[in-house]
Design a protein around this motif. Structure first.
Motif, PDB file in Angstrom:
ATOM      1  N   GLY A  44       0.796  -1.222   0.000  1.00 32.55           N
ATOM      2  CA  GLY A  44       0.000   0.000   0.000  1.00 32.55           C
ATOM      3  C   GLY A  44       0.831   1.276   0.000  1.00 32.55           C
ATOM      4  O   GLY A  44       0.310   2.344   0.322  1.00 32.55           O
ATOM      5  N   ALA A  45       2.106   1.198  -0.347  1.00 35.24           N
ATOM      6  CA  ALA A  45       2.977   2.376  -0.312  1.00 35.24           C
ATOM      7  C   ALA A  45       2.434   3.506  -1.189  1.00 35.24           C
ATOM      8  O   ALA A  45       1.977   3.270  -2.303  1.00 35.24           O
ATOM      9  CB  ALA A  45       4.395   2.015  -0.747  1.00 35.24           C
ATOM     10  N   LEU A  46       2.516   4.707  -0.655  1.00 36.59           N
ATOM     11  CA  LEU A  46       2.045   5.900  -1.369  1.00 36.59           C
ATOM     12  C   LEU A  46       3.195   6.822  -1.762  1.00 36.59           C
ATOM     13  O   LEU A  46       2.966   7.852  -2.394  1.00 36.59           O
ATOM     14  CB  LEU A  46       1.076   6.686  -0.479  1.00 36.59           C
ATOM     15  N   HIS A  47       4.425   6.462  -1.374  1.00 39.27           N
ATOM     16  CA  HIS A  47       5.545   7.373  -1.551  1.00 39.27           C
ATOM     17  C   HIS A  47       6.780   6.651  -2.061  1.00 39.27           C
ATOM     18  O   HIS A  47       6.969   5.465  -1.801  1.00 39.27           O
ATOM     19  CB  HIS A  47       5.882   8.052  -0.220  1.00 39.27           C
ATOM     20  N   PHE A  48       7.650   7.412  -2.726  1.00 36.05           N
ATOM     21  CA  PHE A  48       8.953   6.897  -3.139  1.00 36.05           C
ATOM     22  C   PHE A  48       9.882   8.078  -3.364  1.00 36.05           C
ATOM     23  O   PHE A  48       9.453   9.224  -3.466  1.00 36.05           O
ATOM     24  CB  PHE A  48       8.854   6.032  -4.399  1.00 36.05           C
ATOM     25  N   HIS A  49      11.149   7.799  -3.399  1.00 33.19           N
ATOM     26  CA  HIS A  49      12.153   8.796  -3.753  1.00 33.19           C
ATOM     27  C   HIS A  49      13.297   8.093  -4.465  1.00 33.19           C
ATOM     28  O   HIS A  49      13.390   6.861  -4.453  1.00 33.19           O
ATOM     29  CB  HIS A  49      12.639   9.594  -2.535  1.00 33.19           C
ATOM     30  N   ILE A  50      14.176   8.869  -5.068  1.00 32.57           N
ATOM     31  CA  ILE A  50      15.287   8.311  -5.809  1.00 32.57           C
ATOM     32  C   ILE A  50      16.128   7.418  -4.882  1.00 32.57           C
ATOM     33  O   ILE A  50      16.322   7.735  -3.710  1.00 32.57           O
ATOM     34  CB  ILE A  50      16.120   9.428  -6.461  1.00 32.57           C
TER      35      ILE A  50
ATOM     36  N   TYR B  46      10.539   1.509   4.728  1.00 32.05           N
ATOM     37  CA  TYR B  46      10.842   1.134   3.348  1.00 32.05           C
ATOM     38  C   TYR B  46      10.341  -0.278   3.046  1.00 32.05           C
ATOM     39  O   TYR B  46      10.500  -1.182   3.857  1.00 32.05           O
ATOM     40  CB  TYR B  46      12.350   1.228   3.089  1.00 32.05           C
ATOM     41  N   VAL B  47       9.731  -0.443   1.872  1.00 32.46           N
ATOM     42  CA  VAL B  47       9.168  -1.739   1.482  1.00 32.46           C
ATOM     43  C   VAL B  47       9.818  -2.340   0.248  1.00 32.46           C
ATOM     44  O   VAL B  47       9.752  -3.545   0.035  1.00 32.46           O
ATOM     45  CB  VAL B  47       7.631  -1.648   1.273  1.00 32.46           C
ATOM     46  N   ALA B  48      10.441  -1.511  -0.595  1.00 32.40           N
ATOM     47  CA  ALA B  48      11.039  -2.031  -1.837  1.00 32.40           C
ATOM     48  C   ALA B  48      11.997  -1.008  -2.434  1.00 32.40           C
ATOM     49  O   ALA B  48      11.884   0.191  -2.169  1.00 32.40           O
ATOM     50  CB  ALA B  48       9.950  -2.371  -2.860  1.00 32.40           C
ATOM     51  N   ALA B  49      12.914  -1.512  -3.237  1.00 33.37           N
ATOM     52  CA  ALA B  49      13.808  -0.664  -4.032  1.00 33.37           C
ATOM     53  C   ALA B  49      13.890  -1.283  -5.421  1.00 33.37           C
ATOM     54  O   ALA B  49      14.311  -2.427  -5.570  1.00 33.37           O
ATOM     55  CB  ALA B  49      15.183  -0.581  -3.388  1.00 33.37           C
ATOM     56  N   THR B  50      13.456  -0.541  -6.430  1.00 34.42           N
ATOM     57  CA  THR B  50      13.487  -1.020  -7.805  1.00 34.42           C
ATOM     58  C   THR B  50      13.340   0.160  -8.755  1.00 34.42           C
ATOM     59  O   THR B  50      12.790   1.201  -8.378  1.00 34.42           O
ATOM     60  CB  THR B  50      12.369  -2.061  -8.067  1.00 34.42           C
ATOM     61  N   GLY B  51      13.833   0.024  -9.962  1.00 32.61           N
ATOM     62  CA  GLY B  51      13.682   1.058 -10.973  1.00 32.61           C
ATOM     63  C   GLY B  51      14.339   2.370 -10.610  1.00 32.61           C
ATOM     64  O   GLY B  51      13.894   3.423 -11.055  1.00 32.61           O
ATOM     65  N   GLY B  52      15.381   2.327  -9.777  1.00 24.80           N
ATOM     66  CA  GLY B  52      16.066   3.550  -9.374  1.00 24.80           C
ATOM     67  C   GLY B  52      15.373   4.315  -8.271  1.00 24.80           C
ATOM     68  O   GLY B  52      15.733   5.451  -7.973  1.00 24.80           O
ATOM     69  N   ASN B  53      14.383   3.704  -7.631  1.00 22.57           N
ATOM     70  CA  ASN B  53      13.622   4.350  -6.562  1.00 22.57           C
ATOM     71  C   ASN B  53      13.530   3.461  -5.333  1.00 22.57           C
ATOM     72  O   ASN B  53      13.633   2.236  -5.427  1.00 22.57           O
ATOM     73  CB  ASN B  53      12.197   4.673  -7.034  1.00 22.57           C
ATOM     74  N   ARG B  54      13.312   4.107  -4.185  1.00 22.95           N
ATOM     75  CA  ARG B  54      13.004   3.393  -2.936  1.00 22.95           C
ATOM     76  C   ARG B  54      11.580   3.768  -2.547  1.00 22.95           C
ATOM     77  O   ARG B  54      11.221   4.946  -2.517  1.00 22.95           O
ATOM     78  CB  ARG B  54      13.982   3.775  -1.833  1.00 22.95           C
ATOM     79  N   PHE B  55      10.781   2.770  -2.221  1.00 28.42           N
ATOM     80  CA  PHE B  55       9.360   2.949  -1.941  1.00 28.42           C
ATOM     81  C   PHE B  55       9.117   2.767  -0.447  1.00 28.42           C
ATOM     82  O   PHE B  55       9.703   1.881   0.172  1.00 28.42           O
ATOM     83  CB  PHE B  55       8.541   1.942  -2.747  1.00 28.42           C
ATOM     84  N   TYR B  56       8.226   3.598   0.102  1.00 34.75           N
ATOM     85  CA  TYR B  56       8.002   3.526   1.549  1.00 34.75           C
ATOM     86  C   TYR B  56       6.560   3.843   1.928  1.00 34.75           C
ATOM     87  O   TYR B  56       5.813   4.456   1.182  1.00 34.75           O
ATOM     88  CB  TYR B  56       8.962   4.436   2.304  1.00 34.75           C
ATOM     89  N   VAL B  57       6.235   3.385   3.145  1.00 33.04           N
ATOM     90  CA  VAL B  57       4.943   3.638   3.768  1.00 33.04           C
ATOM     91  C   VAL B  57       5.202   4.555   4.951  1.00 33.04           C
ATOM     92  O   VAL B  57       6.198   4.380   5.669  1.00 33.04           O
ATOM     93  CB  VAL B  57       4.307   2.311   4.262  1.00 33.04           C
TER      94      VAL B  57
ATOM     95  N   GLY C   9       3.161   4.962  15.451  1.00 34.34           N
ATOM     96  CA  GLY C   9       4.208   4.073  14.967  1.00 34.34           C
ATOM     97  C   GLY C   9       3.688   2.809  14.313  1.00 34.34           C
ATOM     98  O   GLY C   9       4.462   1.905  14.001  1.00 34.34           O
ATOM     99  N   ASP C  10       2.373   2.751  14.091  1.00 33.66           N
ATOM    100  CA  ASP C  10       1.780   1.572  13.460  1.00 33.66           C
ATOM    101  C   ASP C  10       1.756   1.746  11.943  1.00 33.66           C
ATOM    102  O   ASP C  10       1.750   2.869  11.425  1.00 33.66           O
ATOM    103  CB  ASP C  10       0.340   1.365  13.946  1.00 33.66           C
ATOM    104  N   MET C  11       1.706   0.617  11.249  1.00 33.85           N
ATOM    105  CA  MET C  11       1.540   0.658   9.798  1.00 33.85           C
ATOM    106  C   MET C  11       0.084   1.027   9.502  1.00 33.85           C
ATOM    107  O   MET C  11      -0.831   0.493  10.130  1.00 33.85           O
ATOM    108  CB  MET C  11       1.859  -0.704   9.188  1.00 33.85           C
ATOM    109  N   PRO C  12      -0.157   1.939   8.553  1.00 30.16           N
ATOM    110  CA  PRO C  12      -1.539   2.322   8.235  1.00 30.16           C
ATOM    111  C   PRO C  12      -2.275   1.187   7.535  1.00 30.16           C
ATOM    112  O   PRO C  12      -1.658   0.337   6.899  1.00 30.16           O
ATOM    113  CB  PRO C  12      -1.360   3.513   7.288  1.00 30.16           C
TER     114      PRO C  12
END
Length: 198
Positions: free
Chosen positions: A134-140, A152-163, A169-172
């Motif tokens: 359900g990540a809504l955000h990413f950055h280079i 952080y949940v993943a890194a691919t395509g030159g980006n890091r994805f996060y929730v 402090g809970d996951m949404p």
């Protein structure tokens, strides 16, 4: 133009990914179990929305692997599901300071178009990158931020994805998949524009 695909007899959609679930461009057997309570009602995706999705992936994933394109597209579709964001793909991609500068106006190389459109078609048909969740955000990928609410949940395509975690402090909770209001009622995006007659 709002029902662009439907009015052209399902357009590109009927030729590929959803052809097996269509009956002459008329939807058969809509599974209402796919419509979850509190799902955001959004506009039926149009050819313009497909173009906006393609452009977001093209400029944000640096035309990388299909996995990188799918990851960026998944964030766009996650935002479409979320009540805090606009109710159309172009609305999401066009939000100020959210995607690459000029994402909706810069020219794209024709040689990349077909592959990226194929990934966009898959996203509109319901495919998502499993690692993104359900990540809504990413950055280079080359940057690191140490905010305590970033998970952080993943890194691919030159980006890091996060929730972003909640204040506690809970996951949404993940937003339910958005739906489109059609003549037959509320249906998932992946089938909405197959319902109208040609």
């Amino acid at each position: 133009m709002r029902n662009g695909y439907a009015r052209r007899g399902c357009g590109w959609l009927a030729t590929g990914l959803l052809a097996s679930s269509l009956g002459g461009c008329m939807l058969t057997g809509i599974d209402t179990a796919e419509v979850k309570p509190n799902a955001k009602v959004v506009a039926t995706p149009t050819s313009a929305d497909r173009d906006c999705l393609t452009r977001a992936m093209y400029f944000e994933a640096n035309r990388s692997s299909d996995e990188g394109l799918l990851a960026v597209g998944t964030v766009v579709m996650n935002r479409l599901d979320n009540a805090s964001y606009p109710a159309s793909v172009c609305g999401v991609v066009g939000q100020p300071k959210q995607f690459a500068q000029g994402v909706l106006t810069k020219p794209m190389r024709a040689s990349d178009q077909e592959r990226i459109e194929r990934v966009a078609d898959a996203l509109l048909a319901g495919k998502r990158h499993k690692g993104i969740g359900g990540a809504l955000h990413f950055h280079i990928a080359g940057r690191t931020y140490r905010y305590p609410n970033m998970h952080y949940v993943a890194a691919t395509g030159g980006n890091r994805f996060y929730v972003k975690k909640t204040r506690d402090g809970d996951m949404p909770e993940r937003a339910p998949d958005a739906v489109v209001k059609t003549a037959s009622g509320l249906v998932p995006i992946k089938v909405a524009f197959a319902e109208a007659t040609p």
